[in-house]
Design an enzyme around this catalytic site. Structure first.
Site, PDB file in Angstrom:
ATOM      1  N   GLU A  74      -3.378   9.346   7.719  1.00  0.00           N
ATOM      2  CA  GLU A  74      -1.926   9.150   7.787  1.00  0.00           C
ATOM      3  C   GLU A  74      -1.310   9.989   8.918  1.00  0.00           C
ATOM      4  O   GLU A  74      -0.321   9.588   9.530  1.00  0.00           O
ATOM      5  CB  GLU A  74      -1.267   9.538   6.457  1.00  0.00           C
ATOM      6  CG  GLU A  74      -1.559   8.596   5.310  1.00  0.00           C
ATOM      7  CD  GLU A  74      -0.690   7.353   5.324  1.00  0.00           C
ATOM      8  OE1 GLU A  74       0.141   7.221   6.240  1.00  0.00           O
ATOM      9  OE2 GLU A  74      -0.865   6.513   4.416  1.00  0.00           O
ATOM     10  N   CYS A  80      -4.454  -1.372  -1.815  1.00  0.00           N
ATOM     11  CA  CYS A  80      -4.596   0.062  -2.082  1.00  0.00           C
ATOM     12  C   CYS A  80      -5.563   0.211  -3.237  1.00  0.00           C
ATOM     13  O   CYS A  80      -5.373  -0.420  -4.295  1.00  0.00           O
ATOM     14  CB  CYS A  80      -3.237   0.654  -2.455  1.00  0.00           C
ATOM     15  SG  CYS A  80      -3.280   2.350  -3.058  1.00  0.00           S
ATOM     16  N   HIS A  92      -7.356   3.088   3.671  1.00  0.00           N
ATOM     17  CA  HIS A  92      -7.212   3.875   4.894  1.00  0.00           C
ATOM     18  C   HIS A  92      -8.545   4.008   5.639  1.00  0.00           C
ATOM     19  O   HIS A  92      -8.581   4.100   6.864  1.00  0.00           O
ATOM     20  CB  HIS A  92      -6.733   5.302   4.577  1.00  0.00           C
ATOM     21  CG  HIS A  92      -5.335   5.402   4.075  1.00  0.00           C
ATOM     22  ND1 HIS A  92      -4.920   4.824   2.905  1.00  0.00           N
ATOM     23  CD2 HIS A  92      -4.246   6.029   4.590  1.00  0.00           C
ATOM     24  CE1 HIS A  92      -3.648   5.095   2.704  1.00  0.00           C
ATOM     25  NE2 HIS A  92      -3.212   5.832   3.715  1.00  0.00           N
ATOM     26  N   CYS A  95     -11.027   3.218  -0.162  1.00  0.00           N
ATOM     27  CA  CYS A  95      -9.629   3.496   0.156  1.00  0.00           C
ATOM     28  C   CYS A  95      -9.313   2.660   1.381  1.00  0.00           C
ATOM     29  O   CYS A  95     -10.083   2.662   2.353  1.00  0.00           O
ATOM     30  CB  CYS A  95      -9.423   4.988   0.442  1.00  0.00           C
ATOM     31  SG  CYS A  95      -7.760   5.397   1.045  1.00  0.00           S
ATOM     32  N   ASP A 108       0.868  -1.177   0.000  1.00  0.00           N
ATOM     33  CA  ASP A 108       0.000   0.000   0.000  1.00  0.00           C
ATOM     34  C   ASP A 108       0.903   1.225   0.000  1.00  0.00           C
ATOM     35  O   ASP A 108       2.120   1.121   0.217  1.00  0.00           O
ATOM     36  CB  ASP A 108      -0.909  -0.005   1.235  1.00  0.00           C
ATOM     37  CG  ASP A 108      -1.805   1.229   1.322  1.00  0.00           C
ATOM     38  OD1 ASP A 108      -2.425   1.580   0.301  1.00  0.00           O
ATOM     39  OD2 ASP A 108      -1.872   1.853   2.390  1.00  0.00           O
ATOM     40  N   SER A 109       0.302   2.394  -0.178  1.00  0.00           N
ATOM     41  CA  SER A 109       1.089   3.623  -0.137  1.00  0.00           C
ATOM     42  C   SER A 109       1.511   3.972   1.285  1.00  0.00           C
ATOM     43  O   SER A 109       2.405   4.798   1.465  1.00  0.00           O
ATOM     44  CB  SER A 109       0.281   4.786  -0.734  1.00  0.00           C
ATOM     45  OG  SER A 109      -0.878   5.033   0.037  1.00  0.00           O
TER      46      SER A 109
END
Length: 268
Positions: free
Chosen positions: A156, A76, A190, A188, A13-14
């Site tokens: 994040e 992601c 996240h 997403c 993932d990022s």
């Protein structure tokens, strides 16, 4: 390098968002070894071009392949939308690949949703991949998609569960008629970190799809069907690699996983 059922699962993932998927996989497949790569040097992917996302994804997949993984999970949505097909074309039969979009589309169709909402990064929503796949796979379905670009960066920074998070959710959701939907896809990886807040905004009146759990169950079936499910009776081992060792990742990863991971920084 020999790859068999004992080889590890690769996840990337990022940044921290993919840990939602990794955690669900750990719960569903406790005997599997996992290699996780967080591309924190380039986050968030949602603001990157398609070409950049493809380049990052290919570099990360090469790194994980050289570590001996047996299957790759793109944890992601932005990378799943932009890089899944290029990755499949690059690896062919050498490496099975699972993304986080197709299992959710299959779940929506199988469970008979007729009105579904989607929120995600600009890259994911503007790609139209969710809408296109849902309209093609499901009968008589209404899809409403909205980009919510600031949410991933907020998460994040560890600001979920705060007034900042609540304000952003309200900013994006008010007046959008998502409450008329039967379900909402958090497009997403996240976003499961703010799932309770999103559900509370709608007074728990619509179903918020548990994407990590859906993906983990799909992965388990793929491993079973390909004969790659680990026969080990021992608890899996986990290794975490980052392209940039950030303080926010250290803080959030430990809190979210329930244990303090050992993080290794690598330059690709």
């Amino acid at each position: 390098m020999l790859r068999d059922s004992y080889s590890p699962i690769g996840i990337f993932d990022s940044g921290v968002g993919g840990l939602t998927v990794a955690k669900a996989i750990m719960a569903a497949l406790p005997n599997e070894d996992i290699l996780y790569f967080g591309d924190t040097a380039h986050l968030p992917y949602g603001e990157k071009s398609r070409e950049a996302i493809i380049r990052y994804s290919l570099e990360i997949s090469e790194f994980l392949y050289n570590k001996g993984i047996k299957i790759l999970v793109i944890a992601c949505n932005s990378a799943s939308a932009a890089a899944y097909d290029p990755l499949c074309a690059h690896w062919g039969d050498r490496l099975p690949i699972v993304n986080v979009i197709d299992p959710v589309v299959q779940y929506v169709c199988k469970n008979g949703f007729r009105k579904i909402g989607i929120i995600g990064t600009k890259a994911t929503i503007n790609s139209g991949v969710y809408t296109a796949k849902l309209l093609k796979a499901c009968e008589n379905i209404e899809v409403k998609a909205k980009p919510t670009p600031l949410l991933a960066g907020m998460i994040e920074e560890g600001l979920y569960g705060t007034e900042v998070s609540k304000s952003l959710i309200r900013h994006y959701m008010e007046g959008e008629n998502f409450e008329k939907m039967e379900g909402l896809i958090l497009g997403c990886t996240h976003y499961p970190l703010i799932q309770p807040e999103v559900s509370a905004f709608f007074n728990h009146s619509i179903q918020i799809l548990d994407t990590p759990k859906i993906v983990a169950e799909h992965l388990k079936k793929v491993l079973e069907d390909t004969g790659l499910l680990s026969p080990s009776q021992y608890k899996g081992e986990y290794h975490f690699y980052l392209s940039d060792l950030t303080e926010s990742f250290k803080e959030i990863s430990g809190h979210f996983l329930g244990f303090l991971p050992v993080l290794e920084q690598v330059r690709l």
